[in-house]
Design an enzyme around this catalytic site. Structure first.
Site, PDB file in Angstrom:
ATOM      1  NE  ARG A  48      -4.397  -1.544   9.813  1.00  0.00           N
ATOM      2  CZ  ARG A  48      -3.323  -0.967   9.264  1.00  0.00           C
ATOM      3  NH1 ARG A  48      -3.341   0.308   8.948  1.00  0.00           N
ATOM      4  NH2 ARG A  48      -2.252  -1.678   9.028  1.00  0.00           N
TER       5      ARG A  48
ATOM      6  NE  ARG B 219       1.440  -5.766  11.058  1.00  0.00           N
ATOM      7  CZ  ARG B 219       2.633  -5.775  10.447  1.00  0.00           C
ATOM      8  NH1 ARG B 219       3.652  -6.382  11.024  1.00  0.00           N
ATOM      9  NH2 ARG B 219       2.803  -5.173   9.308  1.00  0.00           N
TER      10      ARG B 219
ATOM     11  CE  LYS C 173      -2.058  -0.825   3.999  1.00  0.00           C
ATOM     12  NZ  LYS C 173      -1.586  -2.153   4.363  1.00  0.00           N
TER      13      LYS C 173
ATOM     14  NE  ARG D 220       6.649  -4.169   6.010  1.00  0.00           N
ATOM     15  CZ  ARG D 220       5.336  -3.972   6.136  1.00  0.00           C
ATOM     16  NH1 ARG D 220       4.649  -3.435   5.157  1.00  0.00           N
ATOM     17  NH2 ARG D 220       4.721  -4.286   7.251  1.00  0.00           N
TER      18      ARG D 220
ATOM     19  NE  ARG E 278       6.312  -1.738  10.298  1.00  0.00           N
ATOM     20  CZ  ARG E 278       5.165  -1.639   9.641  1.00  0.00           C
ATOM     21  NH1 ARG E 278       5.115  -0.987   8.492  1.00  0.00           N
ATOM     22  NH2 ARG E 278       4.061  -2.162  10.118  1.00  0.00           N
TER      23      ARG E 278
END
Ligand code: ADP
Length: 288
Positions: A144, A233, A67, A178, A222
């Site tokens: 969300r 998640r 996103k 990531r 992260r």
């Protein structure tokens, strides 16, 4: 926009969703390009949306789908701010302000921050933008929950909602790959996805998004990108955020986009479906 930030504040405290009229919701096909959606796409020139303001778009999608990457590229192309609520949460965490301890506990377990806190952070960000004369936005990671969608729907028009989709096994791999450069703040991805096609779908190849050599020694991961937290998640996304897709599908605003591969393959296709593919130069630059 001043009115907007006032209204957002009062909506979250009163729970008001005044403008929602269920009778106006149209039934739309479950995938693809809903009838009537073309009118919601950015007109030409794309900077201006309806009512002589810039576009007000939302990007939905599971953790790891990209996103941020696509919303940020489009925001540059359309000249509107890219506002990612995950970034607002991380800024608050880094500020060591009164909220940061509470937020760290929630985020590091992969849970959602309360609607009140997230709307407060978004309202602050919109107010700052307003002071700088910003108009329009691409929201990433908000709404969300259906309540967040109702709050925003009660105070402003969202023109279009782009729903990015990717296989779950690939999502997990992408989250684990990531990295962020702790100096320049840019996002990269070390994962090289080479997945065999499933259920009649073609194989999928996504090359890594590697950092320049000066960023390499400064890469950080992260705290919420561990396998356990990513899976939590994804579960929470399915419980809390899939209903948001349905909320916008029923309004005829949802544009589904199955990512066909990495950025070089997906970006031109996304521009095409958004009717922005006449921006050849921008497209080539951004895909490079
Ligand atoms: P991702 O899409 O990769 O899961 P984000 O960067 O969008 O991650 O968000 C990171 C975290 O910030 C989320 O797991 C959640 O705790 C919090 N967060 C971000 N946006 C929202 C939101 N709209 N509502 C509630 N919590 C949010």
């Amino acid at each position: 926009m001043a009115a907007l930030t006032r209204l957002l504040r009062s909506a979250v405290t009163s729970g008001s969703t005044a403008r929602i009229s269920l009778s106006t919701l149209a039934s739309e096909p479950k995938t693809g390009f809903p009838a009537g959606l073309a009118a919601r796409l950015a007109p030409s020139p794309p900077r201006k949306g309806r009512e002589d303001r810039n576009v007000q778009w939302v990007f939905l999608g599971c953790p790891g789908v990209g996103k941020g990457t696509y919303a940020s590229r489009l925001s540059q192309l359309l000249g509107v701010p890219h506002i990612a609520t995950g970034d607002l949460v991380r800024e608050e965490l880094a500020s060591s302000g009164p909220l940061s301890l509470k937020l760290a506990e929630i985020v590091n377990q992969g849970k959602l921050v309360s609607d009140e806190i997230i709307v407060e952070l978004l309202t602050k960000r919109l107010s700052k933008g307003e002071e700088k004369g910003e108009s329009g936005f691409i929201l990433d990671g908000f709404p969300r929950t259906v309540r967040q969608a109702e709050i925003i729907d009660g105070v402003m028009d969202i023109d279009l909602v782009v729903n990015l989709k990717l296989r779950e096994d690939v999502l997990v791999e992408k989250c684990l790959g990531r990295r962020i450069c702790n100096q320049c703040g840019k996002n990269f991805n070390l994962a090289c996805i080479d997945a065999k096609g499933q259920n009649g779908q073609p194989d999928m190849y996504m090359p890594p998004l590697l950092p320049p050599s000066q960023c390499m020694p400064k890469l950080i991961t992260r705290a919420d990108d561990t396998e356990e937290v990513v899976k939590a998640r994804l579960r929470i996304y399915n419980d809390m955020s899939l209903p948001v897709e349905e909320f916008y599908r029923r309004q005829g605003k949802l544009l589904e986009f199955d990512l066909p591969g990495g950025i070089p393959e997906s970006w031109p296709k996304l521009l095409q479906i958004l009717r922005l593919d006449d921006h050849h130069e921008d497209k080539q630059l951004a895909a490079a």
